[in-house]
Design an enzyme around this catalytic site. Structure first.
Site, PDB file in Angstrom:
ATOM      1  N   ASP A  55      31.180  74.008 -28.696  1.00  0.00           N
ATOM      2  CA  ASP A  55      31.087  72.867 -27.957  1.00  0.00           C
ATOM      3  C   ASP A  55      29.941  73.300 -26.753  1.00  0.00           C
ATOM      4  O   ASP A  55      29.354  74.243 -27.068  1.00  0.00           O
ATOM      5  CB  ASP A  55      32.161  71.995 -27.438  1.00  0.00           C
ATOM      6  CG  ASP A  55      32.030  70.750 -27.119  1.00  0.00           C
ATOM      7  OD1 ASP A  55      31.635  70.118 -25.929  1.00  0.00           O
ATOM      8  OD2 ASP A  55      32.141  69.640 -28.071  1.00  0.00           O
ATOM      9  N   ASP A  56      29.926  72.759 -25.512  1.00  0.00           N
ATOM     10  CA  ASP A  56      28.992  72.875 -24.514  1.00  0.00           C
ATOM     11  C   ASP A  56      29.191  74.403 -24.109  1.00  0.00           C
ATOM     12  O   ASP A  56      30.424  75.005 -24.181  1.00  0.00           O
ATOM     13  CB  ASP A  56      29.401  72.172 -23.394  1.00  0.00           C
ATOM     14  CG  ASP A  56      28.234  71.671 -22.494  1.00  0.00           C
ATOM     15  OD1 ASP A  56      27.282  72.503 -22.782  1.00  0.00           O
ATOM     16  OD2 ASP A  56      28.012  70.842 -21.808  1.00  0.00           O
ATOM     17  N   LYS A 113      26.838  68.134 -32.681  1.00  0.00           N
ATOM     18  CA  LYS A 113      27.755  67.125 -31.895  1.00  0.00           C
ATOM     19  C   LYS A 113      26.442  66.821 -30.665  1.00  0.00           C
ATOM     20  O   LYS A 113      26.084  67.954 -30.051  1.00  0.00           O
ATOM     21  CB  LYS A 113      29.029  67.731 -31.111  1.00  0.00           C
ATOM     22  CG  LYS A 113      29.443  66.652 -30.043  1.00  0.00           C
ATOM     23  CD  LYS A 113      30.648  67.367 -29.480  1.00  0.00           C
ATOM     24  CE  LYS A 113      31.331  66.645 -28.434  1.00  0.00           C
ATOM     25  NZ  LYS A 113      32.554  67.277 -28.022  1.00  0.00           N
ATOM     26  N   ASP A 171      25.572  65.113 -27.445  1.00  0.00           N
ATOM     27  CA  ASP A 171      26.064  64.438 -26.200  1.00  0.00           C
ATOM     28  C   ASP A 171      24.889  63.744 -25.413  1.00  0.00           C
ATOM     29  O   ASP A 171      23.769  63.796 -26.052  1.00  0.00           O
ATOM     30  CB  ASP A 171      26.705  65.509 -25.298  1.00  0.00           C
ATOM     31  CG  ASP A 171      27.942  64.929 -24.713  1.00  0.00           C
ATOM     32  OD1 ASP A 171      27.953  63.787 -24.429  1.00  0.00           O
ATOM     33  OD2 ASP A 171      28.739  65.586 -24.197  1.00  0.00           O
ATOM     34  N   SER A 175      27.489  60.982 -29.417  1.00  0.00           N
ATOM     35  CA  SER A 175      28.340  60.535 -28.323  1.00  0.00           C
ATOM     36  C   SER A 175      27.722  59.263 -27.871  1.00  0.00           C
ATOM     37  O   SER A 175      28.364  58.550 -26.744  1.00  0.00           O
ATOM     38  CB  SER A 175      28.313  61.711 -27.255  1.00  0.00           C
ATOM     39  OG  SER A 175      28.963  62.844 -27.650  1.00  0.00           O
ATOM     40  N   ARG A 180      31.678  59.157 -30.913  1.00  0.00           N
ATOM     41  CA  ARG A 180      32.832  58.956 -29.742  1.00  0.00           C
ATOM     42  C   ARG A 180      32.383  57.489 -29.040  1.00  0.00           C
ATOM     43  O   ARG A 180      31.245  57.090 -29.233  1.00  0.00           O
ATOM     44  CB  ARG A 180      32.462  59.970 -28.781  1.00  0.00           C
ATOM     45  CG  ARG A 180      32.715  61.294 -29.200  1.00  0.00           C
ATOM     46  CD  ARG A 180      34.434  61.458 -29.134  1.00  0.00           C
ATOM     47  NE  ARG A 180      34.812  61.188 -27.777  1.00  0.00           N
ATOM     48  CZ  ARG A 180      34.608  61.980 -26.769  1.00  0.00           C
ATOM     49  NH1 ARG A 180      34.204  63.032 -26.662  1.00  0.00           N
ATOM     50  NH2 ARG A 180      35.068  61.669 -25.413  1.00  0.00           N
ATOM     51  N   ASP A 231      36.805  60.951 -22.805  1.00  0.00           N
ATOM     52  CA  ASP A 231      37.186  62.361 -23.187  1.00  0.00           C
ATOM     53  C   ASP A 231      38.648  62.158 -23.205  1.00  0.00           C
ATOM     54  O   ASP A 231      39.511  61.876 -22.296  1.00  0.00           O
ATOM     55  CB  ASP A 231      36.934  63.417 -22.382  1.00  0.00           C
ATOM     56  CG  ASP A 231      35.210  63.775 -22.428  1.00  0.00           C
ATOM     57  OD1 ASP A 231      34.602  62.940 -23.385  1.00  0.00           O
ATOM     58  OD2 ASP A 231      34.853  64.691 -21.852  1.00  0.00           O
TER      59      ASP A 231
HETATM   60  C1  GAL Z   1      31.297  65.614 -22.602  1.00  0.00           C
HETATM   61  C2  GAL Z   1      31.989  65.308 -23.952  1.00  0.00           C
HETATM   62  C3  GAL Z   1      32.940  66.198 -24.324  1.00  0.00           C
HETATM   63  C4  GAL Z   1      32.370  67.564 -24.076  1.00  0.00           C
HETATM   64  C5  GAL Z   1      31.948  67.917 -22.808  1.00  0.00           C
HETATM   65  C6  GAL Z   1      31.022  69.413 -22.774  1.00  0.00           C
HETATM   66  O1  GAL Z   1      30.585  64.487 -22.347  1.00  0.00           O
HETATM   67  O2  GAL Z   1      32.587  64.007 -24.315  1.00  0.00           O
HETATM   68  O3  GAL Z   1      33.800  66.041 -25.712  1.00  0.00           O
HETATM   69  O4  GAL Z   1      31.571  67.762 -25.064  1.00  0.00           O
HETATM   70  O5  GAL Z   1      30.891  66.658 -22.611  1.00  0.00           O
HETATM   71  O6  GAL Z   1      30.430  69.340 -21.477  1.00  0.00           O
END
Ligand code: GAL
Length: 412
Positions: free
Chosen positions: A86-87, A162, A164, A196, A221, A225
């Site tokens: 992820d991020d 993914k 965002d 997202s 999504r 979260d």
């Molecule tokens: C949110 C996202 C999370 C995660 C996060 C990372 O916006 O909904 O699942 O990816 O960012 O910063």
């Protein structure tokens, strides 16, 4: 050819190309059943200080260790395929050519090498980006670089993106997410596309366009979260229960509502609450992305994540998302039609947090199951068969606080 005929021809070619592109972008052949895998975010977040937290720091070694466990502990063979970063994987700047680069200290071998490692284990690699100018944690975003980034991911061997939506304008999202979907398809590499976008526009009816989400994304999504708590978990279940006809209509092979990662095996849920999550994610035909440390899993959490009956309900090829049939006095019933003719999975959730187990007497008719002469039942967790019960015959269910009963009801 006259000028008018030439113009008409150009117009027809353009219409054909637009139509052709759209067809390609609609169907990438992926996610015929809800995708399954592991995603780092809920458990490992943006832990980048490896001196302070060497065991939890987001590095290529962490990802490899999870890949190893996915194989050695049987998760891959149960169907968990994707390993998704992820991020916070990137360096803070693109390189001189504008290409994204992974953080050189935490991912020294680069993403191509990591993808090779993951593929060597029979798994697939997922990655995270953001449609805006920066990710939610302020790493470089894809705005103005969509095509370049899609190609970079394909070149690395990425199998899932993914995307965002932080740091972007909600009015641009439809165009931007559709464009990224097309750029991914144009790479020629099958890349599962997680959006997202719907979560960012869910409170804006004018921008909530489910047909477009479904056309564009493999999973999306819808809501907030997930956090490591019962309150967070139940708020998500209740969101789906309250908006179910809007949401369930768009779930099906190729495209799924995503209530976020599984927190089973984390710190915040009781054992009964873990069953609620795993059970409801199975019922809702939700993508199953575990977010836990696979190096250290309690046996009961592992058994739940690998429960064959629950996975079969989740992966049922009909791909129907459960509907909440009723919710009265802190008890609710959900039903998911299955591909076997006449068969359904049903779940009764006791959301009451008073300490005593509650007893319910409910017939198949009162549960809301489709009408039939009688049902045989299988308790999904114990594998115990019971019945047959006539359609109007009461059955006794005893359910602990914040817990769930799940069974398959089969007329044959
Ligand atoms: C949110 C996202 C999370 C995660 C996060 C990372 O916006 O909904 O699942 O990816 O960012 O910063």
């Amino acid at each position: 050819m006259t000028i008018a005929q030439a113009c008409l021809l150009v117009l027809l070619v353009l219409i054909y190309q637009i139509g052709h592109d759209q067809v390609v972008s609609l169907d990438n052949g992926l996610a015929l059943t809800p995708p399954m895998g592991w995603m780092h975010w809920e458990r490992f977040r943006c832990i980048t200080n490896c001196t302070e937290q060497p065991n939890d720091c987001l590095t290529e070694d962490l990802i490899k260790s999870q890949a190893d466990k996915m194989v050695s502990e049987g998760y891959r063979d149960a169907g968990y395929q994707y390993l998704s970063i992820d991020d916070c994987w990137m360096a803070k700047e693109r390189d001189s050519k504008g290409t994204l680069v992974p953080d050189p200290v935490r991912f020294p071998s680069g993403m191509k090498a990591l993808a090779d490692y993951i593929h060597g284990k029979g798994l697939k690699l997922g990655i995270y980006e953001d449609f805006g100018t920066a990710t939610c944690q302020e790493y470089p975003g894809s705005e103005f670089y969509l095509q370049k980034d899609a190609q970079t991911f394909a070149d690395w061997g990425v199998d899932l993106l993914k995307l965002d939506g932080c740091n972007s304008n909600v009015n641009d999202m439809k165009t931007g997410y559709e464009a990224m979907g097309q750029f991914l398809n144009k790479t020629g590499r099958p890349i599962l596309y997680l959006c997202s976008w719907p979560a960012y526009v869910q409170k804006m009816p004018a921008l909530t366009d489910y047909p477009a989400f479904k056309k564009t994304c493999n999973q999306w999504r819808n809501y907030d979260d997930i956090q490591d708590s019962w309150d967070s978990l139940y708020s998500i279940i209740d969101y789906y229960g309250s908006n179910q006809y809007n949401l369930s209509a768009y779930a099906g092979p190729g495209s799924w509502n995503d209530p976020d990662e599984l927190i089973v095996g984390g710190f915040g849920l009781s054992s009964g609450q873990e069953v609620v999550q795993m059970g409801m994610w199975a019922m809702m035909a939700s993508p199953l992305f575990m977010s836990l440390d696979l190096r250290n899993v309690r046996p009961e959490s592992k058994a739940l994540l690998l429960n064959k009956n629950l996975l079969a309900i989740n992966q049922d090829p009909l791909g129907k998302q459960a509907i909440r049939v009723w919710k009265i006095n802190k008890v609710e019933v959900w039903i998911k039609p299955l591909s076997k003719p006449g068969a359904s999975a049903f779940a009764i959730i006791n959301t009451d947090d008073e300490g005593d187990p509650r007893v319910f007497h409910l017939s198949p008719a009162e549960l809301g199951l489709p009408q039939t002469a009688q049902y045989n039942m299988t308790d999904v967790l114990t594998n115990e068969h019971f019945g047959p019960f006539l359609y109007s015959q009461s059955i006794k269910f005893t359910i602990n606080p914040t817990s769930i009963f799940i069974a398959i009801a089969d007329p044959s």
